[in-house]
Design an enzyme around this catalytic site. Sequence first.
Site, PDB file in Angstrom:
ATOM      1  N   PHE A   1     -12.120  18.298  14.617  1.00 22.44           N
ATOM      2  CA  PHE A   1     -12.845  18.799  15.791  1.00 22.44           C
ATOM      3  C   PHE A   1     -12.488  18.002  17.056  1.00 22.44           C
ATOM      4  CE2 PHE A   1     -17.158  18.019  17.920  1.00 22.44           C
ATOM      5  CZ  PHE A   1     -16.956  19.000  18.894  1.00 22.44           C
ATOM      6  N   ILE A   2     -12.784  16.720  17.065  1.00 21.53           N
ATOM      7  CA  ILE A   2     -12.570  15.948  18.300  1.00 21.53           C
ATOM      8  C   ILE A   2     -11.079  15.671  18.499  1.00 21.53           C
ATOM      9  CG2 ILE A   2     -13.170  13.861  19.586  1.00 21.53           C
ATOM     10  CD1 ILE A   2     -15.735  13.704  17.880  1.00 21.53           C
TER      11      ILE A   2
ATOM     12  N   LYS B   1     -18.495   3.756   8.799  1.00 23.54           N
ATOM     13  CA  LYS B   1     -17.959   3.603  10.164  1.00 23.54           C
ATOM     14  C   LYS B   1     -18.237   2.188  10.678  1.00 23.54           C
ATOM     15  CE  LYS B   1     -16.212   6.214  12.491  1.00 23.54           C
ATOM     16  NZ  LYS B   1     -14.782   6.654  12.650  1.00 23.54           N
TER      17      LYS B   1
ATOM     18  N   THR C   1     -11.500   6.847   3.013  1.00 23.67           N
ATOM     19  CA  THR C   1     -10.829   7.138   4.287  1.00 23.67           C
ATOM     20  C   THR C   1     -11.310   6.211   5.402  1.00 23.67           C
ATOM     21  OG1 THR C   1     -10.243   9.411   3.824  1.00 23.67           O
ATOM     22  CG2 THR C   1     -10.671   8.879   6.125  1.00 23.67           C
TER      23      THR C   1
ATOM     24  N   THR D   1     -18.779   5.797  16.266  1.00 24.17           N
ATOM     25  CA  THR D   1     -19.994   6.575  16.481  1.00 24.17           C
ATOM     26  C   THR D   1     -21.174   5.687  16.867  1.00 24.17           C
ATOM     27  OG1 THR D   1     -21.655   7.861  15.265  1.00 24.17           O
ATOM     28  CG2 THR D   1     -20.288   6.430  13.960  1.00 24.17           C
ATOM     29  N   ASP D   2     -22.154   6.292  17.531  1.00 24.58           N
ATOM     30  CA  ASP D   2     -23.387   5.561  17.840  1.00 24.58           C
ATOM     31  C   ASP D   2     -24.249   5.332  16.597  1.00 24.58           C
ATOM     32  OD1 ASP D   2     -24.216   8.199  17.459  1.00 24.58           O
ATOM     33  OD2 ASP D   2     -25.398   8.326  19.311  1.00 24.58           O
ATOM     34  N   GLU D   3     -23.921   6.043  15.500  1.00 22.59           N
ATOM     35  CA  GLU D   3     -24.780   5.960  14.313  1.00 22.59           C
ATOM     36  C   GLU D   3     -24.742   4.583  13.664  1.00 22.59           C
ATOM     37  OE1 GLU D   3     -24.779   9.448  11.803  1.00 22.59           O
ATOM     38  OE2 GLU D   3     -24.042  10.699  13.435  1.00 22.59           O
TER      39      GLU D   3
ATOM     40  N   ALA E   1     -22.564   3.621   7.509  1.00 21.75           N
ATOM     41  CA  ALA E   1     -22.182   2.318   6.937  1.00 21.75           C
ATOM     42  C   ALA E   1     -20.664   2.202   6.861  1.00 21.75           C
ATOM     43  CB  ALA E   1     -22.803   2.153   5.555  1.00 21.75           C
TER      44      ALA E   1
ATOM     45  N   PRO F   1     -32.399  12.964   3.356  1.00 22.32           N
ATOM     46  CA  PRO F   1     -32.847  11.622   2.933  1.00 22.32           C
ATOM     47  C   PRO F   1     -32.392  10.561   3.936  1.00 22.32           C
ATOM     48  CG  PRO F   1     -31.671  12.759   1.143  1.00 22.32           C
ATOM     49  CD  PRO F   1     -31.495  13.600   2.380  1.00 22.32           C
TER      50      PRO F   1
ATOM     51  N   TYR G   1     -22.256   7.475   5.605  1.00 22.61           N
ATOM     52  CA  TYR G   1     -21.303   7.719   6.697  1.00 22.61           C
ATOM     53  C   TYR G   1     -21.341   6.584   7.723  1.00 22.61           C
ATOM     54  CZ  TYR G   1     -19.691   9.462  11.232  1.00 22.61           C
ATOM     55  OH  TYR G   1     -19.076   9.573  12.455  1.00 22.61           O
TER      56      TYR G   1
ATOM     57  N   PRO H   1     -31.505  26.598   9.312  1.00 21.87           N
ATOM     58  CA  PRO H   1     -32.233  25.540   8.604  1.00 21.87           C
ATOM     59  C   PRO H   1     -32.466  24.302   9.464  1.00 21.87           C
ATOM     60  CG  PRO H   1     -29.942  25.607   7.880  1.00 21.87           C
ATOM     61  CD  PRO H   1     -30.092  26.696   8.895  1.00 21.87           C
TER      62      PRO H   1
HETATM   63  P1  NAD Z   1     -13.745  15.988  11.679  1.00 19.48           P
HETATM   64  O1  NAD Z   1     -14.358  15.828  10.328  1.00 19.48           O
HETATM   65  O2  NAD Z   1     -13.872  17.288  12.378  1.00 19.48           O
HETATM   66  O3  NAD Z   1     -12.169  15.686  11.591  1.00 19.48           O
HETATM   67  C1  NAD Z   1     -11.646  14.619  10.861  1.00 19.48           C
HETATM   68  C2  NAD Z   1     -10.143  14.821  10.729  1.00 19.48           C
HETATM   69  O4  NAD Z   1      -9.604  13.701   9.986  1.00 19.48           O
HETATM   70  C3  NAD Z   1      -9.764  16.081   9.958  1.00 19.48           C
HETATM   71  O5  NAD Z   1      -8.739  16.773  10.639  1.00 19.48           O
HETATM   72  C4  NAD Z   1      -9.279  15.566   8.619  1.00 19.48           C
HETATM   73  O6  NAD Z   1      -8.290  16.391   8.011  1.00 19.48           O
HETATM   74  C5  NAD Z   1      -8.728  14.197   8.983  1.00 19.48           C
HETATM   75  N1  NAD Z   1      -8.745  13.259   7.861  1.00 19.48           N
HETATM   76  C6  NAD Z   1      -9.762  13.012   7.001  1.00 19.48           C
HETATM   77  N2  NAD Z   1      -9.383  12.109   6.079  1.00 19.48           N
HETATM   78  C7  NAD Z   1      -8.100  11.760   6.375  1.00 19.48           C
HETATM   79  C8  NAD Z   1      -7.162  10.865   5.797  1.00 19.48           C
HETATM   80  N3  NAD Z   1      -7.473  10.124   4.702  1.00 19.48           N
HETATM   81  N4  NAD Z   1      -5.952  10.748   6.379  1.00 19.48           N
HETATM   82  C9  NAD Z   1      -5.622  11.491   7.471  1.00 19.48           C
HETATM   83  N5  NAD Z   1      -6.464  12.368   8.040  1.00 19.48           N
HETATM   84  C10 NAD Z   1      -7.687  12.496   7.500  1.00 19.48           C
HETATM   85  O7  NAD Z   1     -14.315  14.780  12.540  1.00 19.48           O
HETATM   86  P2  NAD Z   1     -14.638  14.719  14.107  1.00 19.48           P
HETATM   87  O8  NAD Z   1     -16.010  15.221  14.318  1.00 19.48           O
HETATM   88  O9  NAD Z   1     -13.510  15.293  14.845  1.00 19.48           O
HETATM   89  O10 NAD Z   1     -14.666  13.130  14.315  1.00 19.48           O
HETATM   90  C11 NAD Z   1     -13.485  12.413  14.680  1.00 19.48           C
HETATM   91  C12 NAD Z   1     -13.835  10.934  14.808  1.00 19.48           C
HETATM   92  O11 NAD Z   1     -14.836  10.776  15.815  1.00 19.48           O
HETATM   93  C13 NAD Z   1     -14.385  10.319  13.532  1.00 19.48           C
HETATM   94  O12 NAD Z   1     -13.861   9.013  13.403  1.00 19.48           O
HETATM   95  C14 NAD Z   1     -15.893  10.267  13.765  1.00 19.48           C
HETATM   96  O13 NAD Z   1     -16.490   9.211  13.071  1.00 19.48           O
HETATM   97  C15 NAD Z   1     -15.940  10.053  15.272  1.00 19.48           C
HETATM   98  N6  NAD Z   1     -17.141  10.554  15.968  1.00 19.48           N
HETATM   99  C16 NAD Z   1     -17.567  11.853  15.770  1.00 19.48           C
HETATM  100  C17 NAD Z   1     -18.677  12.331  16.479  1.00 19.48           C
HETATM  101  C18 NAD Z   1     -19.154  13.759  16.338  1.00 19.48           C
HETATM  102  O14 NAD Z   1     -20.181  14.125  16.921  1.00 19.48           O
HETATM  103  N7  NAD Z   1     -18.432  14.634  15.644  1.00 19.48           N
HETATM  104  C19 NAD Z   1     -19.366  11.470  17.347  1.00 19.48           C
HETATM  105  C20 NAD Z   1     -18.905  10.157  17.521  1.00 19.48           C
HETATM  106  C21 NAD Z   1     -17.788   9.715  16.827  1.00 19.48           C
HETATM  107  P1  TYD Z   2     -25.281  16.809  12.415  1.00 17.61           P
HETATM  108  O1  TYD Z   2     -24.663  17.870  13.276  1.00 17.61           O
HETATM  109  O2  TYD Z   2     -24.986  16.829  10.945  1.00 17.61           O
HETATM  110  O3  TYD Z   2     -24.886  15.412  13.077  1.00 17.61           O
HETATM  111  P2  TYD Z   2     -25.448  13.901  12.734  1.00 17.61           P
HETATM  112  O4  TYD Z   2     -26.177  13.935  11.453  1.00 17.61           O
HETATM  113  O5  TYD Z   2     -24.171  13.117  12.656  1.00 17.61           O
HETATM  114  O6  TYD Z   2     -26.315  13.530  13.905  1.00 17.61           O
HETATM  115  O7  TYD Z   2     -26.843  16.891  12.598  1.00 17.61           O
HETATM  116  C1  TYD Z   2     -27.455  16.751  13.865  1.00 17.61           C
HETATM  117  C2  TYD Z   2     -28.952  16.755  13.660  1.00 17.61           C
HETATM  118  O8  TYD Z   2     -29.338  18.059  13.198  1.00 17.61           O
HETATM  119  C3  TYD Z   2     -29.410  15.773  12.592  1.00 17.61           C
HETATM  120  O9  TYD Z   2     -30.651  15.214  13.009  1.00 17.61           O
HETATM  121  C4  TYD Z   2     -29.599  16.636  11.356  1.00 17.61           C
HETATM  122  C5  TYD Z   2     -30.012  17.984  11.939  1.00 17.61           C
HETATM  123  N1  TYD Z   2     -29.616  19.166  11.161  1.00 17.61           N
HETATM  124  C6  TYD Z   2     -30.552  20.149  10.842  1.00 17.61           C
HETATM  125  O10 TYD Z   2     -31.743  20.037  11.187  1.00 17.61           O
HETATM  126  N2  TYD Z   2     -30.146  21.233  10.134  1.00 17.61           N
HETATM  127  C7  TYD Z   2     -28.852  21.391   9.726  1.00 17.61           C
HETATM  128  O11 TYD Z   2     -28.546  22.403   9.039  1.00 17.61           O
HETATM  129  C8  TYD Z   2     -27.888  20.392  10.078  1.00 17.61           C
HETATM  130  C9  TYD Z   2     -26.446  20.525   9.662  1.00 17.61           C
HETATM  131  C10 TYD Z   2     -28.318  19.292  10.811  1.00 17.61           C
END
Ligand code: NAD
Ligand code: TYD
Length: 354
Positions: free
Chosen positions: A11-12, A163, A99, A133-135, A161, A291, A159, A214
Site C-alpha cells: 500500500f504505502i 516493529k 519479516t 509506525t506510531d504503534e 512489538a 484482543p 505487530y 464490523p
Molecule cells: P502492506 O502490508 O500493504 O505492504 C507490505 C509490502 O511488503 C507488501 O508489498 C509485501 O509483499 C512486502 N513484503 C512483506 N514481507 C516481505 C519480505 N519478507 N520481503 C520482501 N517484501 C515483503 O504494508 P503498508 O501498509 O504499505 O506498510 C508499509 C510500511 O509502513 C510497513 O513497514 C509498516 O509497518 C509501515 N507503516 C504502515 C502504516 C499504515 O497505516 N499502513 C502506518 C505507519 C507505518
Molecule cells: P486497522 O486498519 O487494522 O489499523 P491499526 O490496527 O493498525 O490501527 O484498524 C484501525 C482501527 O479500526 C483499529 O482500532 C481497529 C478498528 N477496526 C474495526 O473496528 N473493524 C475492522 O473490521 C477493522 C479491520 C479495524
Amino acid sequence: MTILITGGAGFIGSNFVLDWFKHSDEPVVNLDALTYAGNLENLASLKGNTRHTFVQGDICDRALLDQLLAQHKPRAIVHFAAESHVDRSIHGPGAFMRTNVEGTFALLEAARAYWVGLEAEAKAAFRFHHVSTDEVYGSLKPTDPPFAETNPYEPNSPYSASKAASDHLVRAWHHTYGLPVVTTNCSNNYGPYHFPEKLIPLMIVNALAGKPLPVYGDGQQIRDWLYVTDHCSGIRAVLAGGRLGETYNIGGWNEKANIDIVRTVCALLDELRPSSEGSYSRLITYVADRPGHDRRYAIDARKIERELGWRPAETFETGIRKTVQWYLDNPEWVARVQSGAYREWLDTQYGAKA
Ligand code: NAD
Ligand code: TYD
C-alpha cells in the site's frame, strides 16, 4: 544515482514509488516478495518506465540483498517491507517476527557490508531510511499528550512489538557501526491501493457489497489518520534532510474515533453512490473487540515541521473524499484483490520477470 525500496508493491510502498517519479528522475529498484499484500497492479502506470526495476524477492535473503546492492549501488535504502496487519499478527505472529525482525536484521547487515566498502563521498551521503509506525509507543489515555519522539516504547501487539524490535535494531546499527540511518514513525495511513483488510477500505468495499460493517468493541478507539501521499512527502523530506540517527514522527493532526470514520465513509457513499435500500449506516454492526486493542494513538508532528518544514497537504475531509472516490472509480482493482486474480495479472504484465 539510484534508491532501493523494499515493500514497494504494498500500500504505502507503491504510493511512494508513484509519488517518487512525480518528483524525481532518479531510478528505483523495488524489492518485494509479493505476499498477499503485494500487488504489482498498483504500479501498472509504470509499465515501460525503464527507471523502475522490480525484483521479486525476500528481504531475509541475504545473498539476494548483497547482489542487488553490488549491482545497483544505491545511494539510499527506503525500507517499507513488513507484515503490517495487527489482526493477522494476533492469529499468526511468526511471519511478523521473520519479516519485520529477521528481515530488517538481514537488510541492516547487507547495508552495512555495502556501506563500509563505499568511497568516502558516497559513504557520507548514504542513507538507510526505516519506515515505522506510531504503534511502537503503545496506547494513550484520553487526556495524554500525543506521542513525541521521546516517548518510551510500549508496544502491545505482536505487530507493534516486531516493529519496535526493528526500530531498536536500526538504532543500534547507527550507534554501534555508524550506519547512517533515519527512522520515521507514522500514524495510520489511508488512500488508494489500501488492501481491504484495513478499516477504511474494508468499510468501503463491504458497504458497496451490502455486507455488514464490523466495528470492534464500542468503536471509540482513536487513530490519527494521514493521507498516504502526505506520508510519502514526509519520507522524502526526512530522506533528504533528516539528521542522522534521529527519529521523526509523522502524523496528520486528525484524531478520529473508529465509529466516526465508519459514519463518514457511509455519509460519503450515501452522497456519491446512494443505495436504494437507504443509508449505508444501516450496515454498521458492532462485533467482539480485538484482543489487547490499543485505545488511542496520536502523533505530535512538530519536530518534522520545525526541522524540515513538512506539513500534511490534505485535511481528513479532502483525503477521505478522494479515497472513497478512488474505490468507486476502481472496482476492478478491488475485485481482483479480493479474488486473488491479480496474481494472474503478474504474468500478463511482467511475464517471467515477476
Ligand atoms: P502492506 O502490508 O500493504 O505492504 C507490505 C509490502 O511488503 C507488501 O508489498 C509485501 O509483499 C512486502 N513484503 C512483506 N514481507 C516481505 C519480505 N519478507 N520481503 C520482501 N517484501 C515483503 O504494508 P503498508 O501498509 O504499505 O506498510 C508499509 C510500511 O509502513 C510497513 O513497514 C509498516 O509497518 C509501515 N507503516 C504502515 C502504516 C499504515 O497505516 N499502513 C502506518 C505507519 C507505518
Ligand atoms: P486497522 O486498519 O487494522 O489499523 P491499526 O490496527 O493498525 O490501527 O484498524 C484501525 C482501527 O479500526 C483499529 O482500532 C481497529 C478498528 N477496526 C474495526 O473496528 N473493524 C475492522 O473490521 C477493522 C479491520 C479495524
